[in-house]
Design a protein around this motif. Structure first.
Motif, mmCIF file in Angstrom:
data_model
loop_
_atom_site.group_PDB
_atom_site.id
_atom_site.type_symbol
_atom_site.label_atom_id
_atom_site.label_comp_id
_atom_site.label_asym_id
_atom_site.label_seq_id
_atom_site.Cartn_x
_atom_site.Cartn_y
_atom_site.Cartn_z
ATOM 1 N N UNK A 103 0.622 -0.481 0.198
ATOM 2 C CA UNK A 103 -0.315 -0.404 -0.037
ATOM 3 C C UNK A 103 0.854 1.549 -0.188
ATOM 4 N N UNK A 104 0.234 2.344 -0.151
ATOM 5 C CA UNK A 104 0.475 3.855 -0.352
ATOM 6 C C UNK A 104 0.857 3.830 0.952
ATOM 7 N N UNK A 105 0.573 4.094 2.174
ATOM 8 C CA UNK A 105 0.874 4.462 3.629
ATOM 9 C C UNK A 105 1.776 3.430 3.784
ATOM 10 N N UNK A 106 1.925 2.083 3.686
ATOM 11 C CA UNK A 106 3.343 1.703 4.466
ATOM 12 C C UNK A 106 4.366 2.341 3.667
ATOM 13 N N UNK A 107 4.061 2.545 1.788
ATOM 14 C CA UNK A 107 5.491 3.283 1.702
ATOM 15 C C UNK A 107 5.475 4.577 2.539
ATOM 16 N N UNK A 108 4.834 5.261 2.827
ATOM 17 C CA UNK A 108 5.073 6.545 3.053
ATOM 18 C C UNK A 108 5.741 5.797 4.881
ATOM 19 N N UNK A 109 4.641 4.967 5.358
ATOM 20 C CA UNK A 109 6.109 4.576 6.735
ATOM 21 C C UNK A 109 7.298 4.140 6.625
ATOM 22 N N UNK A 110 7.405 3.812 5.466
ATOM 23 C CA UNK A 110 9.662 3.304 5.185
ATOM 24 C C UNK A 110 10.081 4.716 5.113
ATOM 25 N N UNK A 111 8.741 5.699 4.080
ATOM 26 C CA UNK A 111 10.000 7.075 4.078
ATOM 27 C C UNK A 111 10.624 7.559 5.578
ATOM 28 N N UNK A 112 9.009 8.296 6.002
ATOM 29 C CA UNK A 112 8.948 8.337 7.252
ATOM 30 C C UNK A 112 10.111 7.662 8.008
ATOM 31 N N UNK A 113 9.601 6.353 8.205
ATOM 32 C CA UNK A 113 10.201 6.537 9.637
ATOM 33 C C UNK A 113 12.264 5.887 8.894
ATOM 34 N N UNK A 114 12.825 5.673 8.070
ATOM 35 C CA UNK A 114 14.010 5.877 7.296
ATOM 36 C C UNK A 114 14.503 7.232 7.187
#
Length: 249
Positions: A103-114
């Motif tokens: 999902x786009x949401x989990x991809x955004x989580x990856x970006x933000x976490x990193x």
């Protein structure tokens, strides 16, 4: 102003480092500090790849646009959005996690976490008397970068972080006025005020460049941004991300 705030406000990018490698203890300290950053729902959707191999540093330096400080530094880190481990977790636990992972949401989580982890790493490094420079050029040629780093699907190298002992002391670049960045209660949309703030910042930035270069440059920030954004770069990114099984839903 306490020492932490003073450190944060004195940040500048370092693009020339002394030929002195970080110790394993320093690297571990920086990475553990990165891990202490906030992470959405404890997902920890990122990985950090440290590059010691001189040949790989040289290859990455070429791929990001022949930036010498990617090759010559104390240590080079690559921060990645990483949902591969969560696919493995789904397999281990017998759960269908792929729709969520893609999902786009989990991809955004990856970006933000990193990004949160990287900023912790940057502050930790600077607190140790080291200098840093973020390297967005990692995304110039991600197919080749992935080959160098041997990253699997669902892992996207986002940016590099060159760290080392500074061999220069550049001035701190002036940031946008706080009134332009910080809004209270709602987004302020008075266009006249907005443009007045941009005019004032252009004058500040122009003066910064003029003083720094002895009058050779008087760039306006808005001109820089317009020219930069007029050039279409890395337009392959959406296709690349989806090819790596992220941001599909």
């Amino acid at each position: 102003m306490n020492d932490v705030i003073s450190l944060l406000r004195s940040h500048r990018s370092i693009r020339k480092f002394k030929e002195q490698l970080l110790t394993d203890e320093q690297i571990k300290m920086i990475v553990s500090s990165a891990q202490a950053a906030s992470t959405s729902s404890f997902i920890q959707a990122y990985s950090i790849i440290g590059i010691k191999d001189k040949a790989k540093k040289r290859m990455l330096a070429e791929l990001v646009g022949n930036q010498s400080y990617v090759e010559h530094n104390g240590h080079f880190f690559v921060f990645c959005a990483d949902l591969y481990r969560h696919e493995v977790i789904g397999d281990r636990e017998g759960k269908n996690v792929l729709t969520s992972i893609e999902s786009t949401e989990k991809f955004m989580v990856g970006l933000i976490d990193a990004s949160l982890a990287a900023q912790n790493a940057a502050v930790a490094a600077e607190s140790m008397g080291l200098g840093i420079c973020y390297i967005g050029g990692i995304r110039n040629n991600l197919d080749e970068v992935k080959k160098v780093l041997k990253t699997p699907e669902r892992v996207i190298p986002l940016f590099g972080l060159a760290v080392g002992y500074p061999d220069q002391t550049p001035d701190v670049k002036p940031r946008l006025p706080i009134e332009h960045i910080y809004h209270e209660d709602e987004y302020q949309q008075n266009r006249d005020v907005y443009e007045k703030q941009l005019d004032e910042y252009d004058a500040l930035v122009s003066g910064y460049y003029e003083e720094r270069t002895g009058g050779k440059r008087k760039d306006l920030w808005t001109e820089q941004m317009a020219l930069m954004l007029e050039r279409q770069t890395r337009m392959y990114m959406k296709e690349f991300i989806q090819k790596n099984k992220l941001d599909l839903h």
